[in-house]
Scaffold this motif. Structure first.
Motif, short mmCIF file in Angstrom:
data_model
loop_
_atom_site.label_atom_id
_atom_site.label_comp_id
_atom_site.label_asym_id
_atom_site.label_seq_id
_atom_site.Cartn_x
_atom_site.Cartn_y
_atom_site.Cartn_z
N UNK A 163 101.38 -43.72 65.06
CA UNK A 163 102.87 -43.62 64.05
C UNK A 163 101.90 -42.39 62.48
N UNK A 164 100.80 -42.64 62.73
CA UNK A 164 100.05 -41.87 61.34
C UNK A 164 100.53 -40.98 62.57
N UNK A 165 99.98 -40.16 63.21
CA UNK A 165 100.44 -38.46 63.85
C UNK A 165 101.93 -38.37 63.42
N UNK A 166 102.47 -39.39 64.45
CA UNK A 166 104.13 -39.21 63.94
C UNK A 166 104.38 -38.64 62.86
N UNK A 167 104.16 -39.46 61.72
CA UNK A 167 104.52 -39.22 60.59
C UNK A 167 104.16 -37.60 60.01
N UNK A 168 102.63 -37.62 60.24
CA UNK A 168 102.16 -35.99 60.58
C UNK A 168 102.76 -35.00 60.46
N UNK A 169 103.74 -35.61 61.92
CA UNK A 169 104.32 -34.30 62.69
C UNK A 169 105.76 -34.10 61.96
N UNK A 170 106.21 -35.01 61.20
CA UNK A 170 107.64 -34.98 60.69
C UNK A 170 107.05 -34.52 59.37
N UNK A 171 105.99 -35.03 58.67
CA UNK A 171 105.50 -34.06 57.14
C UNK A 171 105.67 -32.76 57.91
N UNK A 172 104.86 -32.14 59.04
CA UNK A 172 104.75 -30.56 59.45
C UNK A 172 105.93 -30.27 60.03
N UNK A 173 106.87 -30.62 60.01
CA UNK A 173 108.60 -29.80 60.77
C UNK A 173 108.99 -29.93 59.64
N UNK A 174 109.47 -31.00 58.54
CA UNK A 174 109.96 -30.36 57.60
C UNK A 174 109.46 -29.36 57.02
N UNK A 189 101.84 -26.72 73.35
CA UNK A 189 102.79 -25.74 73.39
C UNK A 189 101.83 -24.39 72.55
N UNK A 190 102.64 -22.78 73.28
CA UNK A 190 102.57 -21.90 72.61
C UNK A 190 103.40 -21.89 71.46
N UNK A 191 103.20 -21.50 70.64
CA UNK A 191 103.87 -21.44 69.03
C UNK A 191 105.49 -19.78 69.30
N UNK A 192 106.49 -20.42 69.00
CA UNK A 192 107.57 -19.69 68.79
C UNK A 192 108.70 -20.04 70.40
N UNK A 193 108.61 -21.55 70.30
CA UNK A 193 109.42 -22.05 71.13
C UNK A 193 110.37 -22.15 70.40
N UNK A 194 110.53 -21.97 69.21
CA UNK A 194 111.73 -22.43 68.23
C UNK A 194 111.91 -21.30 67.61
N UNK A 195 113.49 -21.27 66.82
CA UNK A 195 113.71 -20.41 66.54
C UNK A 195 112.98 -20.30 64.99
N UNK A 196 113.11 -21.05 64.37
CA UNK A 196 111.91 -21.49 63.18
C UNK A 196 110.67 -20.95 63.29
N UNK A 197 109.98 -21.05 64.11
CA UNK A 197 108.51 -20.84 64.00
C UNK A 197 108.65 -19.20 64.95
#
Length: 629
Positions: A606-617, A464-472
């Protein structure tokens, strides 16, 4: 000490330049001048001329030019004052002393040099005599030729407590103790010879004067090698063995090889590698690294392939990190396991050594390889520890540009090792970096007018393109504002920035224009970048982002650590690029798991999901950081 122009002119006038150069280069009379093959570059037909009347030399091939002092500094590698002193001694001129204390120290040093020279003569005589039989046999066993023995000044110290003391009694015991030749025990006992029953090697300074000795035991005994103690002449942390020969040799080869010990240097020299040096029983010091950099910009450290040798290499690497500056680094050549240079040369000859040196690794590669092998990298904690170790290395570098580029290199390799990174550039592989490092075009192309245009995203890219949420969106504007304030950062991050797919058309257009402008050398300053952007909507948007109240990675308090702000900007760009990639990787892993409910597919999801959670944090932390306003 004041060296007036008149005094220096007199020194040059008393020096026969052709005689001076003729000591190391074969010169021929050619009319009123002399000619020779240039010692500063390889040539077969002489183009190097020497004019004694005018007092200068000149090479019509490479442009080398200078007088007697320049010859001593450029060809011999001496510091200016050392060159002046040596020329003055030959010309029987007194170098002006700064004050009586300096004159006294100079006189004292002269006496110590005389004592060391006399000791060297004594040791050579003993090697040639009856007592030196075992030492000569050892040299023959090691394959040391007579020519090499004479070149390096091998000698022998008899197994006696007083032979050297008696032979050098004219210098007096206090001076011999100060020179490190005698030991003065506590109490009333007599002084005695420091070196006994050892094969002796003189350690010389850059001018070729003996300043210390290294002694190797013949037969059984400890220590195996014994060096002189630190004296007014000798500081082992500032001295490199064979510096007097390796310095001029390095000007021919453009290379310096650093090995572990005396015998490694000697074996290499005998095989034709005259540009080798060695530290003196200690790890390579900061002073020695700086001395090496005066000879060449990237010395090659060639340590043994065993654990001890590789440990020494990493110690040298970490010690060099704070000193790194543009162009100056270290390279690392690794010998086969269980072999030192002498072993390799005996078994396979000089070509094998050439191959080892040709395969030398850059410092950044050696550190990356070492840290990967420190331990397992299976758990998140172990991976985080690797990241922390790499960050510690880059943070220790003092030069800001070198530090930023090391951090970027480590970050890219870490991401490539652990993160599934979809291709931003097509073809299933990451776009290769340009040979110029930061000048990689990363898929950009010129249009018919010669302007740089961004790459077209490949078809089928589901990120997806960057900027879809307020934080980004908030973080993206902070990144762009920071790049406008410090345009040099665009070049450092150009490859990553080129791959961003931004949902906001105006911000995407602004970033594309900034990247395109960064290929022009004049865009290192903000105002120059604004001028290139023109006077339209992009210019107005950029000016708006430069307002003082704009959310940006900029120190806003006196207590803010600029290096931390720099690291946060670097990480913000990396995190911004990772978000869509992790989502694409997670979607792909989920599809694989839903089509095949295997344990392996589930673990990957699950590995990639954990990486995604770390990224969002981390994205949220950066977007709300107290060090950006």
């Amino acid at each position: 000490m004041t060296l007036t122009p008149q005094w220096l002119d007199e020194l040059r006038a008393r020096t026969s330049l052709s005689t001076l150069i003729g000591k190391t280069v074969k010169v021929q009379k050619a009319g009123r001048e002399y000619k020779a093959c240039c010692p500063f570059h390889n040539e077969k037909t002489p183009s190097f001329t020497i004019n004694d009347e005018k007092g200068f030399y000149h090479c019509f091939g490479c442009g080398a030019h200078g007088d007697a002092i320049r010859w001593m500094t450029d060809q011999r590698g001496l510091p200016f004052m050392e060159a002046v002193k040596e020329l003055a001694a030959t010309a029987c001129m007194e170098v002006p002393a700064a004050d009586p204390r300096a004159a006294k120290r100079a006189e004292q040093a002269k006496g110590l040099h005389d004592a060391m020279g006399a000791a060297q003569g004594f040791f050579e005589e003993q090697l040639a005599g009856i007592d030196g039989g075992d030492a000569r046999a050892y040299l023959a066993k090691r394959g040391i030729s007579d020519a090499t023995r004479r070149t390096f000044g091998f000698g022998y110290s008899p197994d006696s407590r007083g032979k050297l003391k008696g032979a050098l009694k004219e210098f007096g015991e206090p001076m011999l103790v100060e020179a490190g030749l005698l030991i003065a025990p506590d109490g009333e006992r007599d002084t005695y010879d420091r070196f006994r029953g050892r094969l002796m090697l003189p350690i010389r300074d850059i001018r070729g004067r003996v300043i210390a000795f290294g002694g190797r035991i013949i037969g059984q005994g400890e220590p195996k090698y014994l060096n002189s103690p630190d004296t007014p002449l000798f500081d082992k942390g500032r001295t490199l063995y064979n510096i007097d020969r390796a310095s001029p040799a390095s000007r021919q080869s453009g290379r310096v090889i650093v090995v572990e010990g005396y015998m490694d240097v000697i074996a290499l020299a005998q095989a034709g590698f005259g540009d080798a040096v060695a530290p003196l029983g200690t790890a390579l010091t900061e002073h020695q690294i700086e001395r090496l950099w005066k000879m060449v910009e990237v010395p090659i450290l060639c340590f043994d392939g065993d654990a001890a040798g590789q440990k020494a290499a990493i110690r040298a690497a970490t010690r060099a990190l704070p000193l790194l500056r543009p162009g100056h680094s270290l390279a690392f050549a690794t010998l086969p396991a269980g072999q030192d240079p002498d072993d390799l040369l005996r078994a396979e000859g000089p070509r094998a050594m050439d191959a080892v040196l040709a395969g030398a690794q850059p410092l950044v590669d050696r550190l990356w390889e070492h840290e990967q092998k420190v331990g397992p990298l299976d758990t998140p904690e172990q991976k985080a520890a690797l990241k922390q170790r790499l960050a510690a290395h880059s943070d220790s570098i003092q030069h800001p540009d070198v530090r930023a580029l090391y951090a970027q290199t480590f970050r890219e390799r870490y991401d490539a090792l652990f993160f599934a990174r979809p291709d931003r550039f097509g073809g299933g592989q990451r776009a290769p970096r340009g040979s110029g490092g930061g000048d990689s075009r990363a898929g950009w192309q010129r249009d018919k007018k010669g302007n740089w245009k961004p790459p077209v995203p490949p078809a089928g890219n589901e990120a997806r393109e960057i900027g879809a949420n307020g934080m980004e969106h908030r973080l993206l504007r902070a990144i762009l504002a920071s790049l406008l304030r410090d345009p040099k950062q665009i070049i450092l991050h150009r490859e990553t920035l080129s791959g961003l797919r931004i949902g906001d058309p105006a911000l995407a257009q602004l970033l594309d224009a900034m990247i395109a402008a960064s290929f022009r050398k004049e865009t290192v300053e903000t105002q120059a970048l604004l001028t290139i952007l023109g006077q339209g909507d992009l210019y107005n948007m950029a000016k708006g982002m430069l307002r003082a109240d704009t959310f940006t990675f900029t120190p806003h308090r006196m207590t803010t650590d600029p290096s931390r702000v720099q690291r946060d900007l670097d990480e913000a760009i990396r995190v911004m690029a990772q978000g869509p990639e992790l989502e694409t990787a997670l979607a792909e892993a989920t599809r694989r798991f839903e089509s095949d409910f295997s344990e392996e597919n589930f673990a990957e999801q699950q590995r990639i999901r954990a990486l995604k959670a770390d990224h969002d944090s981390r994205l949220a932390e950066l977007a709300q950081s107290e060090d950006i306003v």
